[in-house]
Structures are given as C-alpha cells and as structure tokens.
Design a protein around this motif. Structure first.
Motif, PDB file in Angstrom:
ATOM      1  N   VAL A   7     -22.604 -26.718  -1.272  1.00 20.13           N
ATOM      2  CA  VAL A   7     -23.006 -25.308  -1.309  1.00 20.13           C
ATOM      3  C   VAL A   7     -22.297 -24.521  -0.217  1.00 20.13           C
ATOM      4  CG1 VAL A   7     -24.929 -23.720  -0.951  1.00 20.13           C
ATOM      5  CG2 VAL A   7     -25.259 -25.737  -2.357  1.00 20.13           C
ATOM      6  N   ALA A   8     -22.248 -25.080   0.991  1.00 19.25           N
ATOM      7  CA  ALA A   8     -21.604 -24.390   2.103  1.00 19.25           C
ATOM      8  C   ALA A   8     -20.116 -24.168   1.825  1.00 19.25           C
ATOM      9  CB  ALA A   8     -21.786 -25.197   3.392  1.00 19.25           C
ATOM     10  N   THR A  65     -17.195 -27.722  -6.294  1.00 16.42           N
ATOM     11  CA  THR A  65     -18.318 -27.973  -5.390  1.00 16.42           C
ATOM     12  C   THR A  65     -19.584 -27.277  -5.899  1.00 16.42           C
ATOM     13  OG1 THR A  65     -17.492 -26.137  -4.010  1.00 16.42           O
ATOM     14  CG2 THR A  65     -16.927 -28.379  -3.341  1.00 16.42           C
ATOM     15  N   TRP A  66     -19.418 -26.107  -6.522  1.00 14.13           N
ATOM     16  CA  TRP A  66     -20.574 -25.435  -7.135  1.00 14.13           C
ATOM     17  C   TRP A  66     -21.173 -26.311  -8.234  1.00 14.13           C
ATOM     18  CZ3 TRP A  66     -23.711 -21.058  -7.350  1.00 14.13           C
ATOM     19  CH2 TRP A  66     -24.346 -20.824  -8.574  1.00 14.13           C
ATOM     20  N   ALA A  67     -20.326 -26.849  -9.120  1.00 11.74           N
ATOM     21  CA  ALA A  67     -20.813 -27.688 -10.216  1.00 11.74           C
ATOM     22  C   ALA A  67     -21.482 -28.951  -9.682  1.00 11.74           C
ATOM     23  CB  ALA A  67     -19.663 -28.053 -11.150  1.00 11.74           C
ATOM     24  N   TYR A  68     -20.917 -29.522  -8.607  1.00 10.48           N
ATOM     25  CA  TYR A  68     -21.516 -30.715  -7.995  1.00 10.48           C
ATOM     26  C   TYR A  68     -22.939 -30.400  -7.517  1.00 10.48           C
ATOM     27  CZ  TYR A  68     -22.202 -34.627  -4.776  1.00 10.48           C
ATOM     28  OH  TYR A  68     -22.714 -35.730  -4.117  1.00 10.48           O
ATOM     29  N   ALA A  69     -23.098 -29.266  -6.830  1.00  9.25           N
ATOM     30  CA  ALA A  69     -24.415 -28.887  -6.328  1.00  9.25           C
ATOM     31  C   ALA A  69     -25.353 -28.508  -7.469  1.00  9.25           C
ATOM     32  CB  ALA A  69     -24.277 -27.723  -5.343  1.00  9.25           C
ATOM     33  N   LEU A  70     -24.824 -27.821  -8.480  1.00  8.40           N
ATOM     34  CA  LEU A  70     -25.665 -27.355  -9.588  1.00  8.40           C
ATOM     35  C   LEU A  70     -26.257 -28.528 -10.363  1.00  8.40           C
ATOM     36  CD1 LEU A  70     -26.710 -24.902 -11.164  1.00  8.40           C
ATOM     37  CD2 LEU A  70     -24.630 -24.995 -12.546  1.00  8.40           C
ATOM     38  N   SER A 114     -27.355 -38.469   2.133  1.00  7.60           N
ATOM     39  CA  SER A 114     -28.197 -38.410   0.946  1.00  7.60           C
ATOM     40  C   SER A 114     -27.603 -37.429  -0.062  1.00  7.60           C
ATOM     41  CB  SER A 114     -29.606 -37.971   1.332  1.00  7.60           C
ATOM     42  OG  SER A 114     -29.590 -36.647   1.845  1.00  7.60           O
ATOM     43  N   GLU A 115     -28.073 -37.525  -1.292  1.00  8.77           N
ATOM     44  CA  GLU A 115     -27.586 -36.612  -2.327  1.00  8.77           C
ATOM     45  C   GLU A 115     -27.895 -35.161  -1.976  1.00  8.77           C
ATOM     46  OE1 GLU A 115     -25.814 -37.162  -5.308  1.00  8.77           O
ATOM     47  OE2 GLU A 115     -25.419 -39.003  -4.203  1.00  8.77           O
ATOM     48  N   SER A 116     -29.050 -34.933  -1.360  1.00 10.26           N
ATOM     49  CA  SER A 116     -29.407 -33.551  -0.996  1.00 10.26           C
ATOM     50  C   SER A 116     -28.485 -33.018   0.098  1.00 10.26           C
ATOM     51  CB  SER A 116     -30.864 -33.493  -0.528  1.00 10.26           C
ATOM     52  OG  SER A 116     -31.066 -34.312   0.605  1.00 10.26           O
ATOM     53  N   ARG A 117     -28.093 -33.913   1.049  1.00 13.21           N
ATOM     54  CA  ARG A 117     -27.165 -33.483   2.091  1.00 13.21           C
ATOM     55  C   ARG A 117     -25.792 -33.176   1.509  1.00 13.21           C
ATOM     56  NH1 ARG A 117     -28.285 -34.895   7.501  1.00 13.21           N
ATOM     57  NH2 ARG A 117     -30.424 -34.228   7.913  1.00 13.21           N
ATOM     58  N   LYS A 118     -25.332 -34.047   0.601  1.00 15.52           N
ATOM     59  CA  LYS A 118     -24.040 -33.814  -0.042  1.00 15.52           C
ATOM     60  C   LYS A 118     -24.059 -32.486  -0.814  1.00 15.52           C
ATOM     61  CE  LYS A 118     -22.828 -38.706  -0.660  1.00 15.52           C
ATOM     62  NZ  LYS A 118     -22.594 -39.774  -1.671  1.00 15.52           N
ATOM     63  N   ALA A 119     -25.167 -32.219  -1.512  1.00 12.58           N
ATOM     64  CA  ALA A 119     -25.280 -30.964  -2.260  1.00 12.58           C
ATOM     65  C   ALA A 119     -25.250 -29.771  -1.317  1.00 12.58           C
ATOM     66  CB  ALA A 119     -26.559 -30.955  -3.092  1.00 12.58           C
TER      67      ALA A 119
END
Length: 310
Positions: free
Chosen positions: A25-26, A246-251, A16-21
């Motif tokens: 983050v990790a 990866t920060w921008a992807y999660a943000l 899911s998008e939340s899992r990818k985010a």
C-alpha cells in the motif's frame, strides 16, 4: 572431550501477510502520487490518449518481461475462466485505458488541486460499492475516516490558483467513476487469480484499446524533448507496472473499501513531491489539508475491537 553444541542461528522473523500488504500500500501511494507530478510535467508535450498509450505500452513490456522471467512458459499459473478474463478485460478497458485518458485530459482543463479533489471522490464510491456489492458492510471508522480525508483533499484544492472549466470537471468526475468501477471489478477478478496476472493482462488489454492513437503518438514523440519521453516511460514503469501490481497484491489481501481509503493520502504526498521536484511551494491550505487527509486515512484503517467476553 566434550563438544559444545551450538544453538541454531535464529532466523529473522518473516513478514506477515498483513505487513506485506501494508508495504505494498505504501509503495502504491508513493508511486501514484508521483504520477500526478509526472503527468503535470509531461502533459504539455503529449496529448491525453497518446500519453496513456505510451504509459500502458511501457508497462505491458515491463510486466511481460517480469512474467516470462519468473514463470517461464507457464505465464498464467492456472487457467482463467471466461468470466475471470472478462472481468480483467473490463478492468483494462475501464480503469487502465479510459480512466487514464480521462485523467490526462481533465488535468489539461482544471488545475491540479481541483483534479485531486474530484478524482478522490473515488475511494468513497469504492467504499459504498464494496459495502453494497461485495458484502464488506459499512464500518463506521471507514465512513468517518473517508469523509475526514475527503475534507482534507477539499482544503488542499482551496490553495489552487489554476483555471477551471466544466469540461475538466466532467472529465475528472468520469475518471473517479471509472477508478471506482475498475477497483471493484478487479477485487472480484482477484478471487480467481493473482495480482501480477491481473495487472499484466489488464495492461495488455488497455494498450490494445489505445492502439488507434499510435500515429498521433509517433508524431508527437518526434517533437518531444528527451525529458518528456523519459517522463512518459517513468509513468509506465513506476506508477503503472509497479504501482498497479502492488495495489493488486494489497487488494487481494484487504477489503476494497479500507484499501481505497489509503489513496486519500495521494494528494498530500503529491503536494510534497511537487515541492521537492518542481519547486512548487505548497500553500498553507496544502499543508493543513494534507494533515487532515492523513488523519482521515488513519481513522479509516482502525479496526473495531471485539467486545470482551462476559
């Protein structure tokens, strides 16, 4: 003769998008933690601005290669408005260029524990800024978790034995303010474009701003060891090119306040990395403070459960 129909092979469930985010983050936390270790190791060879320049230049080259390889001629998927490009440019100047220089310079004047404490004021500033300017509000779990995590960073700093001076404190506080401003500006820019484009263009702008320090960088590289040069290249490839992407992807997929609270884990992970890579044995304060910070991060990421229907 009857044929037995085989059931189609079950496809593995997609993330899911939340899992990818969460994975993004990790990755960001681990890579940004390693940056503190690398800066501590390389900072004695390369001065603040030249180190920032080579870091951003390497990141720009790496991201340009990725963008060209994955997008071909259409390196920017959709046209950017002047406002969006201005926000990205501001992020590149404030966060990637000036913040990096301030952090590099600050760590030359204060010990790592004090630097971590001062710079990690940023997530709390972001949480309040996102509540005031981005309409994210002030969730109790976020504020409480941020305060708990910040207290953990304070405990980590108690175990530091290095020198401190007011210039270093001022530089680290400046870095925290720039970090906060850059993250909030980037959140707004991400409403109109994607994370890779934002990070790539911001790195290009940050590199351009630091080009006046090219002669000094060339001079210092001539006397630098191979290990120091590889450390600077690592800073550009991993914590910057990958970590900021990866920060921008999660943000783009999370509230700025909740995401920034996860960076309270950076000092704790950095302490463990210093132990493993630089043989710097953590103090009791490091272990206890790291545990407190991780608890604070867990609290800040709790979502409020909806009230049951009457």
């Amino acid at each position: 003769m009857t044929q037995t129909l085989r059931a189609p092979a079950a496809r593995p469930p997609r993330l899911s998008e939340s899992r990818k985010a969460a994975i993004a983050v990790a990755v960001t936390v681990v890579l940004w933690s390693s940056a503190f270790v690398a800066i501590r190791d390389v900072g004695h060879t390369l001065s603040a601005a030249p180190l920032a320049l080579i870091r951003l230049a390497v990141a720009s080259v790496a991201l340009t290669a990725i963008v060209v390889a994955t997008r071909g001629r259409r390196v920017i998927p959709q046209p950017l408005s002047r406002r969006t490009f201005g926000l990205i440019a501001a992020c590149g100047v404030l966060w990637l260029a000036v913040y990096t220089v301030a952090l590099n310079a600050g760590e030359q004047h204060v010990d790592a524990g004090t630097a971590a404490l001062l710079v990690n004021v940023a997530p709390l500033l972001i949480a309040f800024g996102a509540g005031l300017f981005l309409g994210e509000g002030f969730p109790r779990a976020l504020i409480a978790g941020s305060l708990v995590a910040l207290s953990g960073v304070a405990v980590i700093s108690l175990g530091s034995t290095g020198d401190r001076d007011w210039l270093g404190i001022a530089l680290c506080l400046l870095a925290a303010v720039l970090f906060s401003a850059g993250a909030l500006i980037q959140k707004v820019a991400l409403r109109a474009t994607d994370g890779l484009t934002t990070t790539w263009l911001a790195c290009l702008v940050g590199t351009a701003v630091l080009l006046p320090w090219t002669p000094q960088l060339v001079s210092e590289l001539a006397d630098a060891s191979a290990g120091a040069i590889l450390g600077a290249v690592y800073l550009g490839l991993a914590p910057t090119a990958i970590g900021f992407s990866t920060w921008a992807y999660a943000l783009k997929r999370m509230d700025a306040g909740r995401l920034s609270a996860t960076t309270y884990a950076v000092p704790a992970v950095s302490v463990l990395m210093s132990w493993a890579l630089l043989s710097e044995v953590p103090t009791v304060f490091g272990f206890v403070g790291g545990a407190i910070s991780l608890v604070g991060v867990a609290i800040s990421r709790r979502r409020r459960r909806p009230a049951p229907a009457a």
